[in-house]
Design an enzyme around this catalytic site. Structure first.
Site, PDB file in Angstrom:
ATOM      1  N   ASN A   1      -4.610  10.054   9.618  1.00 35.72           N
ATOM      2  CA  ASN A   1      -5.722   9.517  10.404  1.00 35.72           C
ATOM      3  C   ASN A   1      -6.853  10.502  10.675  1.00 35.72           C
ATOM      4  O   ASN A   1      -7.035  10.971  11.804  1.00 35.72           O
ATOM      5  CB  ASN A   1      -5.185   8.922  11.715  1.00 35.72           C
ATOM      6  CG  ASN A   1      -4.305   7.708  11.451  1.00 35.72           C
ATOM      7  OD1 ASN A   1      -3.154   7.849  11.041  1.00 35.72           O
ATOM      8  ND2 ASN A   1      -4.838   6.519  11.628  1.00 35.72           N
TER       9      ASN A   1
ATOM     10  N   ASP B   1       5.224   2.743  14.170  1.00 37.29           N
ATOM     11  CA  ASP B   1       4.891   3.667  15.246  1.00 37.29           C
ATOM     12  C   ASP B   1       4.936   5.054  14.646  1.00 37.29           C
ATOM     13  O   ASP B   1       5.997   5.635  14.503  1.00 37.29           O
ATOM     14  CB  ASP B   1       5.902   3.533  16.382  1.00 37.29           C
ATOM     15  CG  ASP B   1       5.466   4.363  17.580  1.00 37.29           C
ATOM     16  OD1 ASP B   1       4.261   4.673  17.677  1.00 37.29           O
ATOM     17  OD2 ASP B   1       6.324   4.705  18.395  1.00 37.29           O
TER      18      ASP B   1
ATOM     19  N   PHE C   1     -13.331   0.202  17.981  1.00 36.23           N
ATOM     20  CA  PHE C   1     -13.561   0.628  19.372  1.00 36.23           C
ATOM     21  C   PHE C   1     -15.013   1.092  19.559  1.00 36.23           C
ATOM     22  O   PHE C   1     -15.639   0.837  20.584  1.00 36.23           O
ATOM     23  CB  PHE C   1     -12.589   1.749  19.764  1.00 36.23           C
ATOM     24  CG  PHE C   1     -11.165   1.279  20.024  1.00 36.23           C
ATOM     25  CD1 PHE C   1     -10.799  -0.047  19.821  1.00 36.23           C
ATOM     26  CD2 PHE C   1     -10.187   2.154  20.490  1.00 36.23           C
ATOM     27  CE1 PHE C   1      -9.496  -0.495  20.064  1.00 36.23           C
ATOM     28  CE2 PHE C   1      -8.890   1.729  20.739  1.00 36.23           C
ATOM     29  CZ  PHE C   1      -8.537   0.400  20.526  1.00 36.23           C
TER      30      PHE C   1
ATOM     31  N   ASP D   1       3.287  -3.290  11.662  1.00 27.52           N
ATOM     32  CA  ASP D   1       2.802  -1.951  12.031  1.00 27.52           C
ATOM     33  C   ASP D   1       3.970  -0.976  12.036  1.00 27.52           C
ATOM     34  O   ASP D   1       5.130  -1.367  11.942  1.00 27.52           O
ATOM     35  CB  ASP D   1       2.158  -2.006  13.429  1.00 27.52           C
ATOM     36  CG  ASP D   1       1.171  -0.863  13.661  1.00 27.52           C
ATOM     37  OD1 ASP D   1       1.018   0.006  12.763  1.00 27.52           O
ATOM     38  OD2 ASP D   1       0.553  -0.842  14.731  1.00 27.52           O
TER      39      ASP D   1
ATOM     40  N   TYR E   1       0.839  -1.208   0.000  1.00 25.60           N
ATOM     41  CA  TYR E   1       0.000   0.000   0.000  1.00 25.60           C
ATOM     42  C   TYR E   1       0.869   1.252   0.000  1.00 25.60           C
ATOM     43  O   TYR E   1       0.735   2.131  -0.852  1.00 25.60           O
ATOM     44  CB  TYR E   1      -0.916  -0.033   1.227  1.00 25.60           C
ATOM     45  CG  TYR E   1      -1.649   1.248   1.502  1.00 25.60           C
ATOM     46  CD1 TYR E   1      -2.740   1.622   0.722  1.00 25.60           C
ATOM     47  CD2 TYR E   1      -1.271   2.091   2.537  1.00 25.60           C
ATOM     48  CE1 TYR E   1      -3.419   2.801   0.971  1.00 25.60           C
ATOM     49  CE2 TYR E   1      -1.945   3.273   2.798  1.00 25.60           C
ATOM     50  CZ  TYR E   1      -3.016   3.622   2.015  1.00 25.60           C
ATOM     51  OH  TYR E   1      -3.694   4.796   2.258  1.00 25.60           O
ATOM     52  N   ALA E   2       1.796   1.315   0.967  1.00 27.72           N
ATOM     53  CA  ALA E   2       2.642   2.498   1.086  1.00 27.72           C
ATOM     54  C   ALA E   2       3.534   2.661  -0.141  1.00 27.72           C
ATOM     55  O   ALA E   2       3.745   3.774  -0.626  1.00 27.72           O
ATOM     56  CB  ALA E   2       3.493   2.388   2.349  1.00 27.72           C
TER      57      ALA E   2
ATOM     58  N   ASP F   1      -0.933  -5.672  19.235  1.00 29.57           N
ATOM     59  CA  ASP F   1       0.442  -5.629  19.745  1.00 29.57           C
ATOM     60  C   ASP F   1       0.551  -4.714  20.969  1.00 29.57           C
ATOM     61  O   ASP F   1       1.487  -3.907  21.084  1.00 29.57           O
ATOM     62  CB  ASP F   1       1.421  -5.221  18.630  1.00 29.57           C
ATOM     63  CG  ASP F   1       1.511  -6.284  17.534  1.00 29.57           C
ATOM     64  OD1 ASP F   1       1.363  -7.487  17.856  1.00 29.57           O
ATOM     65  OD2 ASP F   1       1.692  -5.922  16.355  1.00 29.57           O
TER      66      ASP F   1
ATOM     67  N   ARG G   1      -0.656   7.208  16.956  1.00 26.79           N
ATOM     68  CA  ARG G   1      -1.236   7.802  15.766  1.00 26.79           C
ATOM     69  C   ARG G   1      -1.559   9.265  16.077  1.00 26.79           C
ATOM     70  O   ARG G   1      -1.867   9.623  17.222  1.00 26.79           O
ATOM     71  CB  ARG G   1      -2.548   7.096  15.349  1.00 26.79           C
ATOM     72  CG  ARG G   1      -2.350   5.686  14.786  1.00 26.79           C
ATOM     73  CD  ARG G   1      -1.618   5.694  13.464  1.00 26.79           C
ATOM     74  NE  ARG G   1      -1.527   4.369  12.858  1.00 26.79           N
ATOM     75  CZ  ARG G   1      -0.538   3.490  13.074  1.00 26.79           C
ATOM     76  NH1 ARG G   1       0.453   3.784  13.919  1.00 26.79           N
ATOM     77  NH2 ARG G   1      -0.530   2.334  12.453  1.00 26.79           N
TER      78      ARG G   1
ATOM     79  N   ALA H   1     -13.645   2.514  14.287  1.00 27.04           N
ATOM     80  CA  ALA H   1     -14.855   1.700  14.083  1.00 27.04           C
ATOM     81  C   ALA H   1     -14.853   0.481  15.005  1.00 27.04           C
ATOM     82  O   ALA H   1     -15.895   0.102  15.554  1.00 27.04           O
ATOM     83  CB  ALA H   1     -14.955   1.281  12.621  1.00 27.04           C
TER      84      ALA H   1
HETATM   85  C1  UGA Z   1      -4.787   3.376   7.896  1.00 21.91           C
HETATM   86  C2  UGA Z   1      -4.271   3.447   6.458  1.00 21.91           C
HETATM   87  O1  UGA Z   1      -3.485   2.351   6.159  1.00 21.91           O
HETATM   88  C3  UGA Z   1      -3.464   4.688   6.223  1.00 21.91           C
HETATM   89  O2  UGA Z   1      -3.031   4.791   4.913  1.00 21.91           O
HETATM   90  C4  UGA Z   1      -4.290   5.853   6.497  1.00 21.91           C
HETATM   91  O3  UGA Z   1      -3.504   7.006   6.303  1.00 21.91           O
HETATM   92  C5  UGA Z   1      -4.776   5.762   7.901  1.00 21.91           C
HETATM   93  O4  UGA Z   1      -5.501   4.558   8.156  1.00 21.91           O
HETATM   94  C6  UGA Z   1      -5.674   6.935   8.134  1.00 21.91           C
HETATM   95  O5  UGA Z   1      -6.812   6.801   8.506  1.00 21.91           O
HETATM   96  O6  UGA Z   1      -5.185   8.038   7.870  1.00 21.91           O
HETATM   97  P1  UGA Z   1      -3.611   2.946  10.295  1.00 21.91           P
HETATM   98  O7  UGA Z   1      -3.166   4.214  10.918  1.00 21.91           O
HETATM   99  O8  UGA Z   1      -2.766   1.757  10.603  1.00 21.91           O
HETATM  100  O9  UGA Z   1      -3.661   3.168   8.733  1.00 21.91           O
HETATM  101  O10 UGA Z   1      -5.128   2.698  10.700  1.00 21.91           O
HETATM  102  P2  UGA Z   1      -5.922   1.885  11.821  1.00 21.91           P
HETATM  103  O11 UGA Z   1      -6.429   0.656  11.199  1.00 21.91           O
HETATM  104  O12 UGA Z   1      -6.922   2.809  12.395  1.00 21.91           O
HETATM  105  O13 UGA Z   1      -4.856   1.460  12.925  1.00 21.91           O
HETATM  106  C7  UGA Z   1      -4.304   2.367  13.851  1.00 21.91           C
HETATM  107  C8  UGA Z   1      -3.602   1.593  14.942  1.00 21.91           C
HETATM  108  O14 UGA Z   1      -4.579   0.970  15.783  1.00 21.91           O
HETATM  109  C9  UGA Z   1      -2.687   0.470  14.472  1.00 21.91           C
HETATM  110  O15 UGA Z   1      -1.569   0.412  15.324  1.00 21.91           O
HETATM  111  C10 UGA Z   1      -3.548  -0.779  14.638  1.00 21.91           C
HETATM  112  O16 UGA Z   1      -2.778  -1.947  14.811  1.00 21.91           O
HETATM  113  C11 UGA Z   1      -4.323  -0.421  15.892  1.00 21.91           C
HETATM  114  N1  UGA Z   1      -5.642  -1.085  16.057  1.00 21.91           N
HETATM  115  C12 UGA Z   1      -6.546  -1.146  15.059  1.00 21.91           C
HETATM  116  C13 UGA Z   1      -5.979  -1.603  17.312  1.00 21.91           C
HETATM  117  O17 UGA Z   1      -5.153  -1.572  18.255  1.00 21.91           O
HETATM  118  N2  UGA Z   1      -7.206  -2.155  17.496  1.00 21.91           N
HETATM  119  C14 UGA Z   1      -8.135  -2.221  16.505  1.00 21.91           C
HETATM  120  O18 UGA Z   1      -9.246  -2.741  16.766  1.00 21.91           O
HETATM  121  C15 UGA Z   1      -7.802  -1.700  15.246  1.00 21.91           C
END
Ligand code: UGA
Length: 336
Positions: free
Chosen positions: A175, A296, A199, A294, A146-147, A213, A219, A197
């Site tokens: 985000n 950070d 949470f 993932d 994706y990236a 993890d 974020r 969504a």
């Molecule tokens: C996603 C997309 O991949 C990015 O390209 C985009 O920029 C980003 O969303 C965004 O909304 O801007 P990510 O930040 O990984 O990336 O999105 P999430 O799925 O919301 O995850 C955020 C963090 O929460 C991650 O560390 C994930 O492992 C964690 N997470 C996710 C939980 O701890 N519990 C969950 O139920 C879902």
């Protein structure tokens, strides 16, 4: 100005249409295969074109002054499950749209991602659009497709810009959060949509709030309303041509394990009831499947955007509080 928004039926697109229509200055054509999130958003200056985003009619690009391209898969579970689909849509389809813009001499505002910065850095660093190196994970961790697809798209558009073939701006969202984000899932399910969504579903139904993890990742969350005004600043500024911008609010950086109790507190504030959900640790591979990795993510530098006269206005409490109340209202749990 005539603005074509490709992917108008999604979370970001539907808010952008609503925001630009309220400004009353532009004619908007919104293209998408779905319009559920656009329900109730209407006006004489808005035309919806129902079309698969993989086949954007030439006329939509030809008749626009500016094309805003939001087309993408952007949920990490899809990168792991269907990496080739992610490459095809996020690179091939978007490349074709850039080519259409070149062919018809149209300005392109391309939404990319904060993920192009890649993996972790020392905690005191920040991401600068034009200086920060991009560090990707191994090929066998397919989530990085994706990236990498988004990064290559940025590079190809920039290269056309160097040749004077396209007037472009690239946006890297950090985000965005707001009403209509993603879709709710049965509490306790894994993969699927983004963290909000998951949470929110746990808050509504009770059940585990999974901390992937250990929820150790950070974020930087940005209100969708601040994202709208940032795009407005890009549209209004000739200086934004041939530039890349971080769209984020560096003050809204939080660890996911701290986001869970924050959302629980905001739920209790809105409903007067204690949530029935429990933060529960789970591994990334269990939650997303094999091939997940993932990062950070650290906060963005936003001085380029500030130089256009823009400032973020909404903190974490307001951003998440508003969005939680929207979903509570949708579920009939609160009336205002
Ligand atoms: C996603 C997309 O991949 C990015 O390209 C985009 O920029 C980003 O969303 C965004 O909304 O801007 P990510 O930040 O990984 O990336 O999105 P999430 O799925 O919301 O995850 C955020 C963090 O929460 C991650 O560390 C994930 O492992 C964690 N997470 C996710 C939980 O701890 N519990 C969950 O139920 C879902």
């Amino acid at each position: 100005m005539n603005i074509a928004i490709l992917g108008a039926g999604g979370f970001i697109g539907s808010h952008l249409v609503e925001h630009l229509l309220a400004r009353g200055e532009h004619s908007i054509v919104g293209l998408d295969i779905e319009d559920e999130k656009l329900q109730g958003i209407e006006g004489p200056a808005f035309t919806f074109v129902r079309s698969d985003v993989r086949e954007v009619p030439d006329s939509v690009v030809r008749d626009a002054d500016v094309v805003v391209d939001l087309i993408a898969y952007a949920n990490p579970s899809i990168y792991v499950e269907s990496p080739l689909e992610v490459f095809r849509l996020n690179f091939m389809t978007n490349l074709e749209i850039a080519n259409q813009c070149i062919r018809y001499g149209k300005r392109l505002i391309q939404y990319s991602t904060s993920e192009v910065y890649g993996k972790s850095r020392p905690p005191d660093t920040v991401y600068f659009e034009d200086e920060t190196d991009m560090i990707m994970g191994p090929t066998t961790k397919q989530r990085w497709i994706y990236a990498v697809a988004k990064q290559l798209l940025e590079r190809v558009i920039h290269a056309h810009g160097l040749l004077g073939e396209i007037d472009y701006t690239i946006v890297r969202p950090f985000n965005f959060i707001g009403p209509r984000i993603d879709y709710l899932v049965p509490a306790g399910s894994m993969g699927g949509p983004r963290v909000f969504a998951h949470f929110m579903s746990a808050l509504l139904e009770g059940g585990p709030m999974y901390l992937v993890d250990g929820g150790a990742a950070h974020r930087t969350f940005m209100s969708i309303y601040d994202a709208n005004t940032a795009l407005q600043a890009i549209l209004d500024s000739p200086a934004a041509s041939q530039q890349i911008y971080n769209f984020g609010n560096p003050d809204n950086n939080i660890m996911i394990r701290d986001l869970a109790p924050l959302m629980m507190d905001l739920y209790q504030e809105a409903t007067g009831q204690a949530p029935r959900c429990e933060p529960t640790e789970v591994s990334g591979e269990t939650f997303y499947g094999e091939g997940y990795e993932d990062m950070d993510r650290i906060p963005p530098d936003i001085s380029k955007l500030r130089a256009l006269g823009w400032e973020p206005t909404r903190d974490l409490n307001e951003t998440f509080g508003d969005t939680i109340r929207y979903y509570l209202k949708e579920a009939g749990r609160i009336s205002v």
